[in-house]
Design a protein around this motif. Structure first.
Motif, PDB file in Angstrom:
ATOM      1  N   VAL A  59     -10.723 -28.385 -16.800  1.00  7.49           N
ATOM      2  CA  VAL A  59     -11.479 -29.636 -15.953  1.00  7.49           C
ATOM      3  C   VAL A  59     -11.345 -29.876 -14.319  1.00  7.49           C
ATOM      4  O   VAL A  59     -10.228 -29.153 -14.512  1.00  7.49           O
ATOM      5  N   GLY A  60     -12.090 -30.154 -14.272  1.00  2.00           N
ATOM      6  CA  GLY A  60     -12.107 -29.643 -12.328  1.00  2.00           C
ATOM      7  C   GLY A  60     -13.424 -30.761 -11.596  1.00  2.00           C
ATOM      8  O   GLY A  60     -13.337 -32.220 -12.777  1.00  2.00           O
ATOM      9  N   HIS A  61     -14.069 -30.817 -10.870  1.00  2.00           N
ATOM     10  CA  HIS A  61     -14.546 -32.040 -10.363  1.00  2.00           C
ATOM     11  C   HIS A  61     -15.847 -31.344  -9.636  1.00  2.00           C
ATOM     12  O   HIS A  61     -15.500 -29.842  -8.415  1.00  2.00           O
ATOM     13  N   ARG A  62     -16.861 -32.045  -8.985  1.00  2.00           N
ATOM     14  CA  ARG A  62     -17.800 -31.409  -8.594  1.00  2.00           C
ATOM     15  C   ARG A  62     -17.388 -31.885  -6.596  1.00  2.00           C
ATOM     16  O   ARG A  62     -17.035 -32.719  -6.936  1.00  2.00           O
ATOM     17  N   LYS A  63     -17.233 -30.807  -5.843  1.00  2.00           N
ATOM     18  CA  LYS A  63     -16.139 -31.361  -4.670  1.00  2.00           C
ATOM     19  C   LYS A  63     -18.084 -32.003  -3.791  1.00  2.00           C
ATOM     20  O   LYS A  63     -17.038 -32.340  -3.647  1.00  2.00           O
ATOM     21  N   SER A  64     -18.763 -31.854  -3.753  1.00  2.00           N
ATOM     22  CA  SER A  64     -19.727 -32.469  -3.429  1.00  2.00           C
ATOM     23  C   SER A  64     -19.558 -34.253  -3.595  1.00  2.00           C
ATOM     24  O   SER A  64     -20.330 -35.325  -2.719  1.00  2.00           O
ATOM     25  N   ASP A  65     -19.393 -34.944  -4.899  1.00  2.00           N
ATOM     26  CA  ASP A  65     -18.899 -36.058  -4.923  1.00  2.00           C
ATOM     27  C   ASP A  65     -17.883 -36.464  -5.655  1.00  2.00           C
ATOM     28  O   ASP A  65     -17.632 -37.799  -6.291  1.00  2.00           O
ATOM     29  N   GLY A  66     -17.252 -35.303  -5.977  1.00  2.00           N
ATOM     30  CA  GLY A  66     -15.788 -36.001  -7.548  1.00  2.00           C
ATOM     31  C   GLY A  66     -16.219 -35.750  -8.675  1.00  2.00           C
ATOM     32  O   GLY A  66     -15.731 -36.455  -9.037  1.00  2.00           O
ATOM     33  N   ARG A  68     -15.976 -35.231 -12.435  1.00  2.00           N
ATOM     34  CA  ARG A  68     -15.638 -35.169 -13.405  1.00  2.00           C
ATOM     35  C   ARG A  68     -16.296 -34.189 -13.483  1.00  2.00           C
ATOM     36  O   ARG A  68     -17.541 -34.606 -14.815  1.00  2.00           O
ATOM     37  N   VAL A  69     -16.274 -32.802 -14.317  1.00  2.00           N
ATOM     38  CA  VAL A  69     -16.773 -32.398 -14.925  1.00  2.00           C
ATOM     39  C   VAL A  69     -15.865 -31.430 -15.561  1.00  2.00           C
ATOM     40  O   VAL A  69     -14.125 -31.272 -15.865  1.00  2.00           O
ATOM     41  N   ILE A  70     -16.414 -30.780 -16.954  1.00  2.00           N
ATOM     42  CA  ILE A  70     -15.630 -29.843 -17.807  1.00  2.00           C
ATOM     43  C   ILE A  70     -16.185 -27.855 -17.949  1.00  2.00           C
ATOM     44  O   ILE A  70     -17.829 -28.584 -18.104  1.00  2.00           O
ATOM     45  N   ILE A  71     -15.245 -27.418 -17.385  1.00  2.00           N
ATOM     46  CA  ILE A  71     -16.493 -26.226 -16.935  1.00  2.00           C
ATOM     47  C   ILE A  71     -16.045 -24.507 -18.473  1.00  2.00           C
ATOM     48  O   ILE A  71     -14.667 -24.998 -18.842  1.00  2.00           O
ATOM     49  N   LYS A  72     -16.435 -24.106 -18.772  1.00  2.00           N
ATOM     50  CA  LYS A  72     -16.354 -23.071 -20.226  1.00  2.00           C
ATOM     51  C   LYS A  72     -16.894 -21.788 -19.206  1.00  2.00           C
ATOM     52  O   LYS A  72     -17.839 -21.753 -18.941  1.00  2.00           O
ATOM     53  N   ILE A 108     -25.341 -31.206 -18.616  1.00  2.00           N
ATOM     54  CA  ILE A 108     -25.809 -29.171 -18.133  1.00  2.00           C
ATOM     55  C   ILE A 108     -25.426 -29.348 -16.317  1.00  2.00           C
ATOM     56  O   ILE A 108     -26.818 -29.648 -16.290  1.00  2.00           O
ATOM     57  N   LEU A 109     -24.823 -29.483 -16.043  1.00  2.00           N
ATOM     58  CA  LEU A 109     -25.210 -29.275 -14.183  1.00  2.00           C
ATOM     59  C   LEU A 109     -25.053 -27.721 -13.371  1.00  2.00           C
ATOM     60  O   LEU A 109     -25.820 -27.576 -13.291  1.00  2.00           O
ATOM     61  N   TYR A 110     -24.267 -26.269 -14.956  1.00  2.00           N
ATOM     62  CA  TYR A 110     -24.533 -25.664 -13.951  1.00  2.00           C
ATOM     63  C   TYR A 110     -24.448 -24.425 -15.678  1.00  2.00           C
ATOM     64  O   TYR A 110     -23.416 -24.510 -16.688  1.00  2.00           O
ATOM     65  N   PHE A 111     -25.155 -24.025 -15.893  1.00  2.00           N
ATOM     66  CA  PHE A 111     -25.342 -22.584 -16.574  1.00  2.00           C
ATOM     67  C   PHE A 111     -25.709 -20.961 -15.738  1.00  2.00           C
ATOM     68  O   PHE A 111     -26.945 -20.911 -15.673  1.00  2.00           O
ATOM     69  N   GLY A 112     -25.035 -20.426 -16.432  1.00  2.00           N
ATOM     70  CA  GLY A 112     -25.457 -18.648 -15.542  1.00  2.00           C
ATOM     71  C   GLY A 112     -24.509 -17.820 -15.448  1.00  2.00           C
ATOM     72  O   GLY A 112     -23.184 -18.188 -15.653  1.00  2.00           O
ATOM     73  N   THR A 113     -24.786 -16.315 -15.354  1.00  2.00           N
ATOM     74  CA  THR A 113     -23.615 -15.800 -14.767  1.00  2.00           C
ATOM     75  C   THR A 113     -23.039 -15.035 -13.197  1.00  2.00           C
ATOM     76  O   THR A 113     -24.173 -15.135 -12.140  1.00  2.00           O
ATOM     77  N   VAL A 120     -20.818 -22.272 -17.683  1.00  2.00           N
ATOM     78  CA  VAL A 120     -20.886 -23.701 -17.886  1.00  2.00           C
ATOM     79  C   VAL A 120     -20.117 -24.691 -17.403  1.00  2.00           C
ATOM     80  O   VAL A 120     -19.512 -25.140 -18.011  1.00  2.00           O
ATOM     81  N   VAL A 121     -21.312 -25.474 -16.677  1.00  2.00           N
ATOM     82  CA  VAL A 121     -20.581 -26.426 -16.532  1.00  2.00           C
ATOM     83  C   VAL A 121     -21.113 -27.621 -17.114  1.00  2.00           C
ATOM     84  O   VAL A 121     -22.461 -28.234 -16.575  1.00  2.00           O
ATOM     85  N   THR A 122     -20.607 -29.109 -17.888  1.00  2.00           N
ATOM     86  CA  THR A 122     -21.055 -30.363 -18.057  1.00  2.00           C
ATOM     87  C   THR A 122     -20.475 -31.706 -17.354  1.00  2.00           C
ATOM     88  O   THR A 122     -19.061 -31.187 -17.427  1.00  2.00           O
ATOM     89  N   GLU A 123     -20.752 -33.073 -17.355  1.00  2.00           N
ATOM     90  CA  GLU A 123     -20.543 -33.434 -16.924  1.00  2.00           C
ATOM     91  C   GLU A 123     -18.958 -34.127 -18.468  1.00  2.00           C
ATOM     92  O   GLU A 123     -19.526 -33.656 -19.479  1.00  2.00           O
ATOM     93  N   PHE A 124     -18.266 -34.906 -17.610  1.00  2.00           N
ATOM     94  CA  PHE A 124     -17.187 -34.750 -18.208  1.00  2.00           C
ATOM     95  C   PHE A 124     -17.447 -36.905 -18.705  1.00  2.00           C
ATOM     96  O   PHE A 124     -17.691 -37.408 -17.579  1.00  2.00           O
ATOM     97  N   ILE A 125     -17.435 -36.817 -20.238  1.00  2.00           N
ATOM     98  CA  ILE A 125     -17.981 -38.181 -20.044  1.00  2.00           C
ATOM     99  C   ILE A 125     -16.378 -39.051 -20.429  1.00  2.00           C
ATOM    100  O   ILE A 125     -15.897 -38.745 -21.535  1.00  2.00           O
TER     101      ILE A 125
END
Length: 367
Positions: A59-66, A68-72, A108-113, A120-125
């Motif tokens: 569980v984290g946050h996007r620095k640009s706007d705070g 909340r996100v889920i990161i796998k 999905i906010l980010y998916f890559g290597t 994988v970063v997705t929005e926290f609902i």
């Protein structure tokens, strides 16, 4: 508690976190201090389900706007494969042209290597309250709408099946029977719950005798782990959080997982859903639901049985209690009878005494 699985998981988490944190920082994400998906019995799930690979769920946050996100994040081969499959299943879910209702998913906010990690970063609902904190009437309405949405995706032609098979292999009565037979064989070989075998063999016979019924309601979209901690509700919409658990099979498999869960967490909701099927869909569909409940109970019995030789202390006692409880549920389903409330209450009391403090904390807010 298992010193082997717990210490192995702790070492994995510490090593991976120290490596992935600066990578996430460079991508523009920070992590929260408390990470509920890394604690409690999470180490056991990773140890038991090694075929799915190891990964961090953060569980984290996007620095640009705070935000909340889920990161796998994972660099485990099987874990990378699982995340790739989840993305394909998600794409399928949103693109199948024969589905009549939209399924909501976190953005999905980010998916890559990056540096060997698949991320994988997705929005926290966010949601106003957990599923089980809602009134029973709302729980029933949301659950029913979710099952109807899944049923709207029905593979009725060869073209549909071909389209699905590129991502997920459809499962029929033969597949369910084979998997359940494996559960029985594995539990027998584990030699830790011999009292289960007779009941499981009777259950396998029931699945075999009613193969036609299983297939009659096959080729439907199902979420095989459709339980409250895998969904969130926002603005009246249901969001699926775990797309790796999507497949095409009997339309009552998702119902079965959910109802079995509610037998423990909210029996009136389980009863209401079973009664809905009985009143609105006829005896054969009641049977189809029963068959899928039997199948999913065999699965959970194998899940906990397979841990008993590798855990110790309170966790071993707890998982043995779980095996006994779900065996009682299986007997009640096979006999078309209600589970005695005393069985459920006794298990909950024992579970709460044996759970670790970390696991109790992890469970808060999940449902």
């Amino acid at each position: 508690m298992s010193t082997t699985t717990q210490s192995t998981w702790k070492a994995y988490v510490e090593n991976e976190l120290s490596t992935v944190t600066p990578i996430l920082d460079a991508l523009g994400y920070t992590l929260e201090h408390d990470q509920p998906h890394l604690s409690g019995e999470r180490h056991l799930m990773q140890a038991v389900t090694t075929e799915h690979g190891r990964k961090l769920i953060l569980v984290g946050h996007r620095k640009s706007d705070g935000l909340r996100v889920i990161i796998k994040a994972t660099r485990d081969t099987a874990g990378i494969r699982e995340l790739a499959h989840e993305q394909k299943a998600r794409t399928l879910l949103h693109s199948i042209h024969f589905a009549y209702q939209a399924f909501q998913s976190p953005s999905i906010l980010y998916f890559g290597t990056r540096d060997g990690f698949t991320i994988v970063v997705t929005e926290f609902i966010e949601q106003a309250c957990t599923f089980l904190e809602r009134p029973l009437k709302e729980q029933f309405a949301f659950a029913l709408s979710a099952f109807k949405a899944q049923e709207s995706a029905h593979a009725t032609t060869y073209t549909h099946v071909q389209e699905i098979s590129r991502v997920v292999a459809p499962i029929d009565s033969s597949g369910y029977h084979t998997l359940f037979a494996d559960f029985v064989s594995n539990i027998r070989a584990a030699k830790v719950a011999p009292e289960l075998i007779e009941t499981l063999e009777a259950a396998l016979g029931v699945l075999s005798r009613h193969a036609t019924t299983i297939d009659r309601y096959g080729n439907f979209l199902v979420h095989v782990d459709f339980v409250p901690h895998n969904i969130r509700i926002r603005d009246g919409a249901i969001y699926l959080l775990d797309h790796s658990s999507i497949r095409f099979g009997n339309k009552y498999e998702g119902w079965a997982r959910f109802i079995n869960f509610m037998v423990l967490y909210n029996p009136p909701l389980a009863d209401a859903l079973i009664e809905y099927v009985r009143l609105n869909r006829g005896e054969e569909e009641v049977l189809a639901l029963k068959l899928m409940r039997v199948f999913r109970l065999g699965e959970i019995l194998w899940y906990y049985t397979r841990t008993l030789n590798s855990v110790e202390g309170n966790l071993k006692l707890l998982n043995a209690a779980r095996v006994r409880f779900w065996a009682e549920v299986l007997v009640s389903v096979l006999n078309d009878s209600a589970l005695p409330s005393s069985v459920r209450e006794a298990y909950i009391q024992e579970r709460d005494q044996l759970r670790s403090d970390d696991e109790k904390k992890r469970q808060i807010g999940l449902h």
